[in-house]
Design a protein around this motif. Structure first.
Motif, short mmCIF file in Angstrom:
data_model
loop_
_atom_site.label_atom_id
_atom_site.label_comp_id
_atom_site.label_asym_id
_atom_site.label_seq_id
_atom_site.Cartn_x
_atom_site.Cartn_y
_atom_site.Cartn_z
N PHE A 29 32.21 62.25 53.85
CA PHE A 29 33.22 63.18 53.31
C PHE A 29 34.46 63.26 54.18
O PHE A 29 35.58 63.20 53.69
N SER A 30 34.29 63.40 55.48
CA SER A 30 35.44 63.60 56.36
C SER A 30 36.34 62.37 56.41
O SER A 30 37.48 62.44 56.88
N SER A 31 35.87 61.25 55.90
CA SER A 31 36.66 60.02 55.90
C SER A 31 37.56 59.90 54.68
O SER A 31 38.41 59.00 54.63
N TYR A 32 37.39 60.78 53.71
CA TYR A 32 38.12 60.67 52.45
C TYR A 32 39.23 61.70 52.35
O TYR A 32 39.07 62.85 52.79
N SER A 33 40.30 61.29 51.73
CA SER A 33 41.29 62.23 51.25
C SER A 33 40.77 62.79 49.92
O SER A 33 40.03 62.12 49.21
N MET A 34 41.17 64.02 49.62
CA MET A 34 40.67 64.68 48.41
C MET A 34 41.81 65.13 47.53
O MET A 34 42.90 65.48 48.01
N GLY A 35 41.56 65.13 46.24
CA GLY A 35 42.59 65.58 45.30
C GLY A 35 41.99 66.39 44.17
O GLY A 35 40.79 66.33 43.90
N TRP A 36 42.84 67.19 43.56
CA TRP A 36 42.50 67.89 42.32
C TRP A 36 43.44 67.37 41.23
O TRP A 36 44.65 67.26 41.43
N PHE A 37 42.84 67.08 40.10
CA PHE A 37 43.57 66.69 38.91
C PHE A 37 43.15 67.62 37.78
O PHE A 37 42.13 68.31 37.87
N ARG A 38 43.91 67.62 36.70
CA ARG A 38 43.53 68.42 35.55
C ARG A 38 43.90 67.69 34.27
O ARG A 38 44.82 66.87 34.24
N GLU A 44 47.10 63.68 28.97
CA GLU A 44 46.59 62.80 30.01
C GLU A 44 46.16 63.62 31.24
O GLU A 44 46.68 64.72 31.48
N ARG A 45 45.26 63.06 31.99
CA ARG A 45 44.86 63.70 33.25
C ARG A 45 46.04 63.60 34.22
O ARG A 45 46.63 62.52 34.38
N GLU A 46 46.33 64.72 34.88
CA GLU A 46 47.51 64.75 35.75
C GLU A 46 47.17 65.25 37.14
O GLU A 46 46.22 66.01 37.34
N PHE A 47 47.97 64.83 38.08
CA PHE A 47 47.82 65.25 39.47
C PHE A 47 48.15 66.72 39.64
O PHE A 47 49.12 67.22 39.05
N ASP A 90 48.32 76.33 32.47
CA ASP A 90 47.36 75.86 33.47
C ASP A 90 45.98 75.63 32.86
O ASP A 90 45.07 75.15 33.55
N THR A 91 45.81 75.98 31.61
CA THR A 91 44.54 75.77 30.93
C THR A 91 44.22 74.28 30.89
O THR A 91 45.01 73.47 30.42
N ALA A 92 43.04 73.92 31.43
CA ALA A 92 42.66 72.51 31.52
C ALA A 92 41.26 72.42 32.11
O ALA A 92 40.73 73.41 32.63
N VAL A 93 40.71 71.24 32.06
CA VAL A 93 39.54 70.92 32.87
C VAL A 93 40.05 70.38 34.20
O VAL A 93 40.89 69.47 34.23
N TYR A 94 39.56 70.96 35.29
CA TYR A 94 40.00 70.59 36.62
C TYR A 94 38.95 69.70 37.28
O TYR A 94 37.77 70.03 37.31
N TYR A 95 39.44 68.59 37.81
CA TYR A 95 38.58 67.59 38.42
C TYR A 95 38.88 67.45 39.90
O TYR A 95 40.05 67.38 40.30
N CYS A 96 37.84 67.37 40.67
CA CYS A 96 37.93 67.08 42.10
C CYS A 96 37.62 65.59 42.30
O CYS A 96 36.70 65.06 41.65
N ALA A 97 38.35 64.95 43.18
CA ALA A 97 38.15 63.52 43.36
C ALA A 97 38.38 63.12 44.82
O ALA A 97 39.14 63.78 45.54
N ALA A 98 37.72 62.05 45.23
CA ALA A 98 37.84 61.54 46.59
C ALA A 98 38.50 60.16 46.58
O ALA A 98 38.17 59.32 45.74
N GLY A 99 39.41 59.97 47.51
CA GLY A 99 40.10 58.69 47.61
C GLY A 99 40.14 58.19 49.04
O GLY A 99 40.11 58.98 49.99
N PHE A 107 47.61 59.67 42.12
CA PHE A 107 47.42 58.92 40.89
C PHE A 107 45.94 58.67 40.66
O PHE A 107 45.16 58.52 41.61
N ARG A 108 45.55 58.63 39.42
CA ARG A 108 44.14 58.45 39.10
C ARG A 108 43.58 57.18 39.75
O ARG A 108 42.44 57.19 40.25
N GLN A 109 44.35 56.14 39.79
CA GLN A 109 43.84 54.88 40.33
C GLN A 109 43.65 54.91 41.84
O GLN A 109 43.03 54.01 42.41
N ASP A 110 44.15 55.95 42.49
CA ASP A 110 43.95 56.10 43.93
C ASP A 110 42.56 56.63 44.27
O ASP A 110 42.13 56.56 45.41
N MET A 111 41.89 57.20 43.27
CA MET A 111 40.67 57.94 43.55
C MET A 111 39.44 57.09 43.24
O MET A 111 39.39 56.37 42.24
N ASP A 112 38.45 57.19 44.11
CA ASP A 112 37.24 56.38 43.98
C ASP A 112 36.07 57.13 43.34
O ASP A 112 35.24 56.51 42.67
#
Length: 124
Positions: A29-38, A44-47, A90-99, A107-112
């Motif tokens: 975990f500590s090796s990854y950058s983290m992001g939230w998208f919605r 479309e899913r957005e940053f 702000d209504t959306a499904v919120y996603y957590c992602a690691a990159g 960007f979505r393609q940055d996240m693994d």
């Protein structure tokens, strides 16, 4: 490999606050950058925000800047998103992602690795 799991979504009135949490399993975990998208219905899913390793620098979409705050706790393997002054938009499904470190994580393609999302509805 890591696996994010989001929680904390729900229904909130306009102007209200909500805190989302992302629990991340995996030793790296500590090796990854983290992001939230919605992703709002029909869109479309957005940053939303990113908190990058190694310095935990934070970045926000213009639409949430000044209202949302992201933080991470490497000891607890969590990434939280505190949301204030919520709007119907702000209504959306919120996603957590690691990159991987070195990517912008804006960007979505940055996240693994992605969580399954938690739904936020802002409505009176």
């Amino acid at each position: 490999q890591v696996q994010p799991v989001e929680s904390g979504g729900g229904l909130v009135e306009p102007g209200g606050s909500l805190r989302l949490s992302c629990k991340v399993s995996g030793r790296a975990f500590s090796s990854y950058s983290m992001g939230w998208f919605r992703q709002a219905p029909g869109k479309e899913r957005e940053f939303v925000t990113a908190i990058r390793r190694p310095n935990s620098d934070t970045y926000y979409a213009d639409s949430v800047k000044g209202r949302f705050t992201v933080s991470r706790d490497n000891a607890k393997h969590t990434v939280d998103l505190q949301m204030y002054s919520l709007e119907p938009e702000d209504t959306a499904v919120y996603y957590c992602a690691a990159g991987a470190v070195g990517r912008s994580c804006m960007f979505r393609q940055d996240m693994d690795y992605w969580g399954k999302g938690t739904a936020v509805t802002v409505s009176s």
